[in-house]
Write a protein that holds these residues in place. Structure first.
Motif, PDB file in Angstrom:
ATOM      1  N   ARG A   1      -6.641   5.439  -3.720  1.00 19.38           N
ATOM      2  CA  ARG A   1      -5.612   4.384  -3.861  1.00 19.38           C
ATOM      3  C   ARG A   1      -5.491   4.232  -5.564  1.00 19.38           C
ATOM      4  O   ARG A   1      -6.058   3.939  -6.188  1.00 19.38           O
ATOM      5  CB  ARG A   1      -5.614   3.214  -3.167  1.00 19.38           C
TER       6      ARG A   1
ATOM      7  N   TYR B   1      -0.743   6.186  -3.359  1.00 18.64           N
ATOM      8  CA  TYR B   1      -1.845   6.871  -2.649  1.00 18.64           C
ATOM      9  C   TYR B   1      -1.713   8.304  -2.898  1.00 18.64           C
ATOM     10  O   TYR B   1      -0.983   8.842  -2.803  1.00 18.64           O
ATOM     11  CB  TYR B   1      -1.650   6.442  -1.231  1.00 18.64           C
TER      12      TYR B   1
ATOM     13  N   GLY C   1       3.358   3.765  -0.501  1.00 18.20           N
ATOM     14  CA  GLY C   1       3.265   2.639   0.244  1.00 18.20           C
ATOM     15  C   GLY C   1       2.459   3.195   1.713  1.00 18.20           C
ATOM     16  O   GLY C   1       2.931   2.127   2.710  1.00 18.20           O
ATOM     17  N   GLY C   2       1.988   4.106   1.870  1.00 16.91           N
ATOM     18  CA  GLY C   2       1.555   4.629   3.242  1.00 16.91           C
ATOM     19  C   GLY C   2       2.651   4.895   4.172  1.00 16.91           C
ATOM     20  O   GLY C   2       2.623   5.047   5.324  1.00 16.91           O
ATOM     21  N   GLY C   3       3.815   5.382   3.445  1.00 12.83           N
ATOM     22  CA  GLY C   3       4.924   6.005   4.228  1.00 12.83           C
ATOM     23  C   GLY C   3       4.916   7.031   4.969  1.00 12.83           C
ATOM     24  O   GLY C   3       3.972   7.711   4.797  1.00 12.83           O
ATOM     25  N   PHE C   4       5.861   7.368   5.445  1.00 10.94           N
ATOM     26  CA  PHE C   4       6.034   8.615   6.530  1.00 10.94           C
ATOM     27  C   PHE C   4       6.001   9.903   5.622  1.00 10.94           C
ATOM     28  O   PHE C   4       5.455  10.957   5.933  1.00 10.94           O
ATOM     29  CB  PHE C   4       7.080   8.529   7.058  1.00 10.94           C
ATOM     30  N   LYS C   5       6.549   9.951   4.161  1.00 11.72           N
ATOM     31  CA  LYS C   5       6.749  11.036   3.414  1.00 11.72           C
ATOM     32  C   LYS C   5       5.383  11.290   2.403  1.00 11.72           C
ATOM     33  O   LYS C   5       5.294  10.556   1.436  1.00 11.72           O
ATOM     34  CB  LYS C   5       8.004  10.853   2.771  1.00 11.72           C
ATOM     35  N   THR C   6       4.925  12.288   2.470  1.00 16.48           N
ATOM     36  CA  THR C   6       3.750  12.848   1.423  1.00 16.48           C
ATOM     37  C   THR C   6       4.323  13.859   0.865  1.00 16.48           C
ATOM     38  O   THR C   6       4.830  14.911   1.620  1.00 16.48           O
ATOM     39  CB  THR C   6       2.443  13.020   2.306  1.00 16.48           C
TER      40      THR C   6
END
Lengths: 112, 110
Positions: free
Chosen positions: A51, A32, A95-100
């Motif tokens: 995406r 993403y 994966g839409g996780g917390f870390k960008t």
């Protein structure tokens, strides 16, 4: 390690021309990607996202292109206006996780 | 209505002092962040809280201590400020995939 880099730290374009801001990323697991615009004295603002199952996405005057083969992302701004002058960041997420993870930023100057 | 608000906007202080920056979001997001932006505009994640629980704690000196009293607030306390702490600190909240950032706090340590 993971990194999101930019080919050009500054870009100067004539008003009315199209702008292309490039970004390279190294984490093939990233799925993403987001472009942010930061104007002077403000926080980054979401512009457009894409995406990994897409290779192109269009918004209003902006288009994001994703080339997963070479891990390259670009932001195209059509008919660039003075109000587009800002620093642009690409960012990647898994994966839409917390870390960008944010790239270093490209400063866009629009000449009137 | 400001979605993510930080205070103060500017903070000038002497080395060795202790200071706090406050952040509040009214978006109903569960996850909040602190980012540090250096003079070259590089954004580096510092901390993240999800529903008041610390979930990301990057390599940050332990002089920096985040506190989240509830999921709408994430404050940053900095002890024994150093010259290298001078930067712009951004609070952000995350809804879905994208972030909403505050307008930043410019910290200058002299």
């Amino acid at each position: 390690g993971e990194s999101v880099g930019l080919h050009l730290p500054t870009l100067s374009v004539q008003e009315g021309d199209n702008s292309i801001i490039n970004c390279a990323y190294s984490n093939s697991a990233s799925d993403y990607f987001i472009w942010y615009k930061q104007e002077s004295g403000k926080g980054p603002q979401f512009i457009i996202d894409i995406r990994s199952n897409m290779d192109k996405r269009q918004g209003q005057r902006v288009t994001v292109l994703l080339n997963k083969t070479v891990k390259h992302l670009s932001l195209q701004i059509a008919a660039t206006q003075p109000g587009d002058s800002a620093v642009y960041f690409c960012a990647e997420n898994i994966g839409g996780g917390f870390k960008t993870i944010f790239g270093a930023g490209t400063r866009l100057f629009v000449k009137a | 209505d400001t979605a993510v608000s930080q205070t103060p906007k500017y903070l000038v202080t002497q080395m060795g002092n202790d200071k706090s920056i406050k952040c509040e979001q009214n978006l109903g997001h569960d996850t909040m962040y602190w980012y540090k932006q250096d003079s070259k505009k590089f954004l580096k994640i510092m901390f993240s809280y999800n529903n008041k629980e610390l979930i990301i704690n990057e390599t940050v000196p332990n002089r920096f201590s985040p506190k989240s009293p509830d999921k709408a607030h994430l404050n940053l306390h900095i002890n024994s400020l150093e010259l290298g702490d001078s930067a712009v600190y951004f609070c952000a909240s995350k809804g879905g995939y994208g972030y909403t950032f505050g307008s930043g706090t410019r910290l200058t340590v002299v």
